[in-house]
Design a protein around this motif. Structure first.
Motif, PDB file in Angstrom:
ATOM      1  N   LEU A  65     -38.279  -1.252  79.799  1.00  0.00           N
ATOM      2  CA  LEU A  65     -37.799  -1.452  81.189  1.00  0.00           C
ATOM      3  C   LEU A  65     -38.370  -1.078  81.947  1.00  0.00           C
ATOM      4  N   PRO A  66     -39.214  -2.759  82.886  1.00  0.00           N
ATOM      5  CA  PRO A  66     -39.741  -2.584  84.173  1.00  0.00           C
ATOM      6  C   PRO A  66     -39.035  -1.411  85.203  1.00  0.00           C
ATOM      7  N   PHE A  67     -38.881  -1.134  85.791  1.00  0.00           N
ATOM      8  CA  PHE A  67     -38.623  -0.313  87.324  1.00  0.00           C
ATOM      9  C   PHE A  67     -39.086  -1.049  88.331  1.00  0.00           C
ATOM     10  N   TRP A  68     -38.689  -1.529  89.328  1.00  0.00           N
ATOM     11  CA  TRP A  68     -38.648  -1.708  90.607  1.00  0.00           C
ATOM     12  C   TRP A  68     -38.196  -1.463  92.117  1.00  0.00           C
ATOM     13  N   GLY A  69     -37.508  -0.147  91.244  1.00  0.00           N
ATOM     14  CA  GLY A  69     -36.993   1.001  92.903  1.00  0.00           C
ATOM     15  C   GLY A  69     -38.384   1.980  93.641  1.00  0.00           C
ATOM     16  N   GLU A  70     -38.152   2.873  94.051  1.00  0.00           N
ATOM     17  CA  GLU A  70     -38.320   3.819  94.876  1.00  0.00           C
ATOM     18  C   GLU A  70     -38.526   5.014  93.671  1.00  0.00           C
ATOM     19  N   ALA A  71     -39.431   5.784  93.121  1.00  0.00           N
ATOM     20  CA  ALA A  71     -38.704   7.193  92.943  1.00  0.00           C
ATOM     21  C   ALA A  71     -39.980   7.911  93.142  1.00  0.00           C
ATOM     22  N   PRO A  72     -39.509   9.532  92.779  1.00  0.00           N
ATOM     23  CA  PRO A  72     -40.954  10.585  93.332  1.00  0.00           C
ATOM     24  C   PRO A  72     -42.020  10.380  92.158  1.00  0.00           C
TER      25      PRO A  72
END
Length: 139
Positions: A87-94
């Motif tokens: 699952l590629p993640f494209w958002g912002e995360a800490p």
């Protein structure tokens, strides 16, 4: 009949290549894990993987999921069909956060301490059956 479980490999681009989302529980014996869990009746493998990743990490902004591996193994509760999904993640995360799981009979209320690892480091820390699928993500 086998239980179906999703093992989720959530990745994001990092300064030295892909980074993998992992977590630790309060129980050190559980080790370093990736999100995942039981695929519900009537639910597709990819759909279940996205749901499990969101429930266990709090993240929502995933790209197109794809299956990168499969293995069947015996567990205390019987045979398990393990579907490994990228699952590629494209958002912002800490870089680091704690997420309280709000769904799932077994996990609701548990706290997962989430963080990102480079793929090489992750391969050295996750369970052996997970390490094999991580090789599918390397360039």
């Amino acid at each position: 009949m086998s239980r179906r479980r999703a093992f989720c490999y959530v990745t994001r681009p990092g300064p030295q290549g892909l980074e993998l989302l992992v977590f630790r529980q309060d129980d050190p014996a559980a080790g370093v894990q990736t999100p995942g869990g039981t695929i519900e009746d009537g639910e597709g493998v990819l759909e279940g993987a996205v749901r499990e990743a969101a429930e266990e990490s709090g993240l929502q902004e995933f790209g197109t999921p794809r299956q990168i591996g499969f293995h069947r193994f015996d567990h205390l509760e019987g045979s398990v069909d393990g579907f490994h999904v990228h699952l590629p993640f494209w958002g912002e995360a800490p870089e680091v956060w704690t997420h309280t799981v709000s769904a799932g009979a077994d996990d609701a209320g548990m706290q997962f301490h989430c963080f990102w690892l480079g793929l090489l480091e992750a391969r050295a820390q996750v369970w052996p059956h997970m390490e094999l699928s991580l090789a599918e993500l390397e360039p």
